[in-house]
Design an enzyme around this catalytic site. Sequence first.
Site, PDB file in Angstrom:
ATOM      1  N   ARG A   8       0.838  -1.200   0.000  1.00 51.75           N
ATOM      2  CA  ARG A   8       0.000   0.000   0.000  1.00 51.75           C
ATOM      3  C   ARG A   8       0.875   1.253   0.000  1.00 51.75           C
ATOM      4  NH1 ARG A   8      -3.583  -1.392   5.181  1.00 51.75           N
ATOM      5  NH2 ARG A   8      -1.594  -2.302   5.768  1.00 51.75           N
ATOM      6  N   LYS A  23       2.450   1.866   7.255  1.00 49.12           N
ATOM      7  CA  LYS A  23       2.897   1.075   8.401  1.00 49.12           C
ATOM      8  C   LYS A  23       3.853   1.874   9.271  1.00 49.12           C
ATOM      9  CE  LYS A  23       1.778  -2.709   8.871  1.00 49.12           C
ATOM     10  NZ  LYS A  23       0.524  -3.247   9.456  1.00 49.12           N
ATOM     11  N   TYR A  58      -0.324   4.212  10.600  1.00 46.88           N
ATOM     12  CA  TYR A  58      -0.644   3.169  11.584  1.00 46.88           C
ATOM     13  C   TYR A  58       0.612   2.964  12.418  1.00 46.88           C
ATOM     14  CZ  TYR A  58      -4.880   1.761   9.031  1.00 46.88           C
ATOM     15  OH  TYR A  58      -6.112   1.736   8.435  1.00 46.88           O
ATOM     16  N   HIS A  84       0.590   1.487  16.214  1.00 49.64           N
ATOM     17  CA  HIS A  84       0.496   0.344  17.153  1.00 49.64           C
ATOM     18  C   HIS A  84       1.687   0.296  18.092  1.00 49.64           C
ATOM     19  CE1 HIS A  84      -3.043  -1.253  15.160  1.00 49.64           C
ATOM     20  NE2 HIS A  84      -2.441  -1.073  14.001  1.00 49.64           N
ATOM     21  N   GLU A  96      -4.752   4.448  14.065  1.00 51.68           N
ATOM     22  CA  GLU A  96      -5.657   3.530  14.785  1.00 51.68           C
ATOM     23  C   GLU A  96      -6.227   4.113  16.064  1.00 51.68           C
ATOM     24  OE1 GLU A  96      -2.401   3.047  14.484  1.00 51.68           O
ATOM     25  OE2 GLU A  96      -1.566   2.676  16.467  1.00 51.68           O
ATOM     26  N   SER A 107     -11.232  -2.911   8.179  1.00 54.67           N
ATOM     27  CA  SER A 107     -12.158  -3.953   8.645  1.00 54.67           C
ATOM     28  C   SER A 107     -13.173  -4.297   7.552  1.00 54.67           C
ATOM     29  CB  SER A 107     -12.899  -3.487   9.904  1.00 54.67           C
ATOM     30  OG  SER A 107     -12.036  -3.493  11.015  1.00 54.67           O
ATOM     31  N   ARG A 138     -26.710  -4.291  18.535  1.00 53.19           N
ATOM     32  CA  ARG A 138     -26.024  -4.498  17.256  1.00 53.19           C
ATOM     33  C   ARG A 138     -26.845  -5.456  16.368  1.00 53.19           C
ATOM     34  NH1 ARG A 138     -22.993  -2.137  13.493  1.00 53.19           N
ATOM     35  NH2 ARG A 138     -22.135  -3.719  12.138  1.00 53.19           N
ATOM     36  N   ILE A 178      -7.441 -12.749  14.082  1.00 51.79           N
ATOM     37  CA  ILE A 178      -6.108 -13.282  14.376  1.00 51.79           C
ATOM     38  C   ILE A 178      -5.136 -12.167  14.791  1.00 51.79           C
ATOM     39  CG2 ILE A 178      -5.313 -13.199  11.949  1.00 51.79           C
ATOM     40  CD1 ILE A 178      -4.483 -15.953  14.500  1.00 51.79           C
ATOM     41  N   ASP A 179      -5.379 -10.932  14.307  1.00 49.53           N
ATOM     42  CA  ASP A 179      -4.459  -9.849  14.693  1.00 49.53           C
ATOM     43  C   ASP A 179      -4.610  -9.502  16.168  1.00 49.53           C
ATOM     44  OD1 ASP A 179      -6.969  -8.746  14.321  1.00 49.53           O
ATOM     45  OD2 ASP A 179      -6.194  -6.829  13.621  1.00 49.53           O
ATOM     46  N   VAL A 205      -4.794 -15.108   7.953  1.00 47.71           N
ATOM     47  CA  VAL A 205      -3.862 -14.085   7.477  1.00 47.71           C
ATOM     48  C   VAL A 205      -4.014 -12.821   8.333  1.00 47.71           C
ATOM     49  CG1 VAL A 205      -3.212 -12.628   5.521  1.00 47.71           C
ATOM     50  CG2 VAL A 205      -3.844 -15.024   5.146  1.00 47.71           C
ATOM     51  N   MET A 249      -4.912  -9.091   6.139  1.00 50.16           N
ATOM     52  CA  MET A 249      -5.728  -9.409   4.959  1.00 50.16           C
ATOM     53  C   MET A 249      -5.788  -8.267   3.942  1.00 50.16           C
ATOM     54  SD  MET A 249      -8.729 -11.629   6.791  1.00 50.16           S
ATOM     55  CE  MET A 249      -9.597 -12.016   5.273  1.00 50.16           C
TER      56      MET A 249
HETATM   57  N1  LIG Z   1      -6.811  -9.979   9.874  1.00 51.84           N
HETATM   58  C1  LIG Z   1      -6.928  -8.759   9.382  1.00 51.84           C
HETATM   59  O1  LIG Z   1      -6.303  -8.415   8.382  1.00 51.84           O
HETATM   60  C2  LIG Z   1      -7.859  -7.775  10.021  1.00 51.84           C
HETATM   61  C3  LIG Z   1      -8.233  -6.601   9.354  1.00 51.84           C
HETATM   62  C4  LIG Z   1      -9.155  -5.736   9.972  1.00 51.84           C
HETATM   63  C5  LIG Z   1      -9.681  -6.049  11.232  1.00 51.84           C
HETATM   64  N2  LIG Z   1      -9.263  -7.207  11.855  1.00 51.84           N
HETATM   65  C6  LIG Z   1      -9.785  -7.622  13.178  1.00 51.84           C
HETATM   66  O2  LIG Z   1     -11.109  -8.088  13.061  1.00 51.84           O
HETATM   67  C7  LIG Z   1     -11.716  -8.047  14.343  1.00 51.84           C
HETATM   68  C8  LIG Z   1     -13.086  -7.417  14.253  1.00 51.84           C
HETATM   69  O3  LIG Z   1     -12.949  -6.033  13.931  1.00 51.84           O
HETATM   70  P1  LIG Z   1     -14.219  -5.069  13.730  1.00 51.84           P
HETATM   71  O4  LIG Z   1     -13.708  -3.818  13.148  1.00 51.84           O
HETATM   72  O5  LIG Z   1     -15.311  -5.796  13.055  1.00 51.84           O
HETATM   73  O6  LIG Z   1     -14.636  -4.798  15.263  1.00 51.84           O
HETATM   74  P2  LIG Z   1     -16.068  -4.271  15.762  1.00 51.84           P
HETATM   75  O7  LIG Z   1     -15.829  -3.693  17.105  1.00 51.84           O
HETATM   76  O8  LIG Z   1     -16.738  -3.468  14.708  1.00 51.84           O
HETATM   77  O9  LIG Z   1     -16.935  -5.615  15.931  1.00 51.84           O
HETATM   78  C9  LIG Z   1     -16.672  -6.580  16.898  1.00 51.84           C
HETATM   79  C10 LIG Z   1     -17.973  -7.275  17.253  1.00 51.84           C
HETATM   80  O10 LIG Z   1     -17.676  -8.406  18.082  1.00 51.84           O
HETATM   81  C11 LIG Z   1     -18.758  -8.530  18.965  1.00 51.84           C
HETATM   82  N3  LIG Z   1     -18.389  -9.429  20.048  1.00 51.84           N
HETATM   83  C12 LIG Z   1     -17.637  -9.196  21.150  1.00 51.84           C
HETATM   84  N4  LIG Z   1     -17.537 -10.293  21.894  1.00 51.84           N
HETATM   85  C13 LIG Z   1     -18.245 -11.258  21.258  1.00 51.84           C
HETATM   86  C14 LIG Z   1     -18.547 -12.621  21.538  1.00 51.84           C
HETATM   87  N5  LIG Z   1     -18.106 -13.237  22.639  1.00 51.84           N
HETATM   88  N6  LIG Z   1     -19.310 -13.311  20.641  1.00 51.84           N
HETATM   89  C15 LIG Z   1     -19.776 -12.705  19.534  1.00 51.84           C
HETATM   90  N7  LIG Z   1     -19.533 -11.422  19.237  1.00 51.84           N
HETATM   91  C16 LIG Z   1     -18.787 -10.708  20.087  1.00 51.84           C
HETATM   92  C17 LIG Z   1     -19.070  -7.097  19.369  1.00 51.84           C
HETATM   93  O11 LIG Z   1     -20.365  -6.993  19.964  1.00 51.84           O
HETATM   94  C18 LIG Z   1     -18.960  -6.384  18.030  1.00 51.84           C
HETATM   95  O12 LIG Z   1     -20.195  -6.315  17.362  1.00 51.84           O
HETATM   96  C19 LIG Z   1     -10.726  -7.264  15.219  1.00 51.84           C
HETATM   97  O13 LIG Z   1      -9.955  -8.181  15.959  1.00 51.84           O
HETATM   98  C20 LIG Z   1      -9.864  -6.545  14.213  1.00 51.84           C
HETATM   99  O14 LIG Z   1      -8.596  -6.220  14.753  1.00 51.84           O
HETATM  100  C21 LIG Z   1      -8.368  -8.051  11.273  1.00 51.84           C
END
Ligand SMILES: NC(=O)c1ccc[n+]([C@@H]2O[C@H](COP(=O)([O-])OP(=O)(O)OC[C@H]3O[C@@H](n4cnc5c(N)ncnc54)[C@H](O)[C@@H]3O)[C@@H](O)[C@H]2O)c1
Length: 374
Positions: free
Chosen positions: A15, A74, A93, A95, A117, A133, A202, A268-269, A297, A300
């Site tokens: 990126r 990054k 970003y 962190h 972030e 996300s 939600r 996973i992050d 991943v 992602m």
């Molecule tokens: N792997 C990647 O490349 C990547 C990229 C972007 C985001 N992410 C990760 O994805 C995850 C989700 O991000 P987001 O932006 O959607 O967050 P978000 O806060 O918008 O959504 C999280 C949801 O999880 C729910 N939740 C909490 N505990 C729960 C449980 N026990 N059971 C069911 N639901 C529950 C919350 O109520 C909320 O609706 C985060 O860990 C974020 O860091 C990873």
Amino acid sequence: MRIGVPREIKTDEYRVALTPAGAREVVQKGHEVLVETTAGEGSSFPDGDYERAGARIVSVDEVWAQSQLLLKVKEPIESEYPRLREGLVLFTYLHIAADEPLTRALVESRITAVAYETVETDDGRLPLLAPMSEIAGRLAAQAGAYFLEKPLGGRGLLLGGVPGVAPGHVAVIGGGIVGYNAAIIALGLGAHVTVLDRSIDRMRHLDEILSGRVSLVMSSSLQIEESVAAADVVIGAVLIPGARAPKLVTRAMLHEMKPGAVIVDVAIDQGGCFETSRPTTHTNPVYEVDGITHYCVANMPGGVPISSTLALTNATLPYVEAIAEQGLGLAVARDRALARGVNVLEGKITYEAVAEAHGLEFTPLEDVLPLLAA
Ligand SMILES: NC(=O)c1ccc[n+]([C@@H]2O[C@H](COP(=O)([O-])OP(=O)(O)OC[C@H]3O[C@@H](n4cnc5c(N)ncnc54)[C@H](O)[C@@H]3O)[C@@H](O)[C@H]2O)c1
């Protein structure tokens, strides 16, 4: 203001922090844009596109040395630490709560660092994390559908089915931004979709915006067990802000799943929400445990840099423009969301969680802002 855009040098990062369209917007407002040569290549933006937008193509040394505001994707990596300096505002970003060497490098250099972030609106939204996300959620459904194919180790099932053949089942654990975006793509592919969340509000909102097209289920251990057993694809998308993801799917639950089913652990992050998850890369995205394909991943959005760069710039540009127009001091004084993004101001840690994480001194932003404005 002179705005610089270096090339990202972290492994597998394609990126870039500003598109040619974004460059044109700020140039038209009277600012100068310096772009390191080939910075946009990974996202299919050649140098010529930036030049036509009015930016100047420069070397890596020039972009770091001459910019007043430096836009990155990054966090700086070790080889970039010597380039950090007083008088520079870094917007990226970061962190740093999890990165002590970088925190110390920022403090020692007396730089000002604003983290994408931690830019946070009064109602708790994270506008510069949300686009990533959205992308990760949409990719999650695609990855799940793809790895169901037999030659890739999957069950050999077409997620959307065909007339006369039932579609597959997708269970999404966590119905936030990732979960919603995963659900709409899975729906678009024709799958049966169940979303599990713990927040009734939600789920009410999802029911409204998805017009009842998904099953919404309260997330409990029993419901997760049942939904996971019935699913062909399970997408992990939970987030508990500031904490590691809870391990909601145990290894024992995998034994109740259909052989060849796919787990996509987007969380996973934050450590992942499946007991059997461990981070993977775009080069080797999947592994198998007890007959279940795991896709974990950690970055992602990095797999689709063109889309990610465009989405990121759309979100960051208003803040970039505000900083360029008003200077950081005034921009931050006028916008509390941006103020929450300031992690380090002229070498002082102004974000409490970062100072706490490393046992370093915390200075409230209000105490140092007047110095900056002056
Ligand atoms: N792997 C990647 O490349 C990547 C990229 C972007 C985001 N992410 C990760 O994805 C995850 C989700 O991000 P987001 O932006 O959607 O967050 P978000 O806060 O918008 O959504 C999280 C949801 O999880 C729910 N939740 C909490 N505990 C729960 C449980 N026990 N059971 C069911 N639901 C529950 C919350 O109520 C909320 O609706 C985060 O860990 C974020 O860091 C990873």
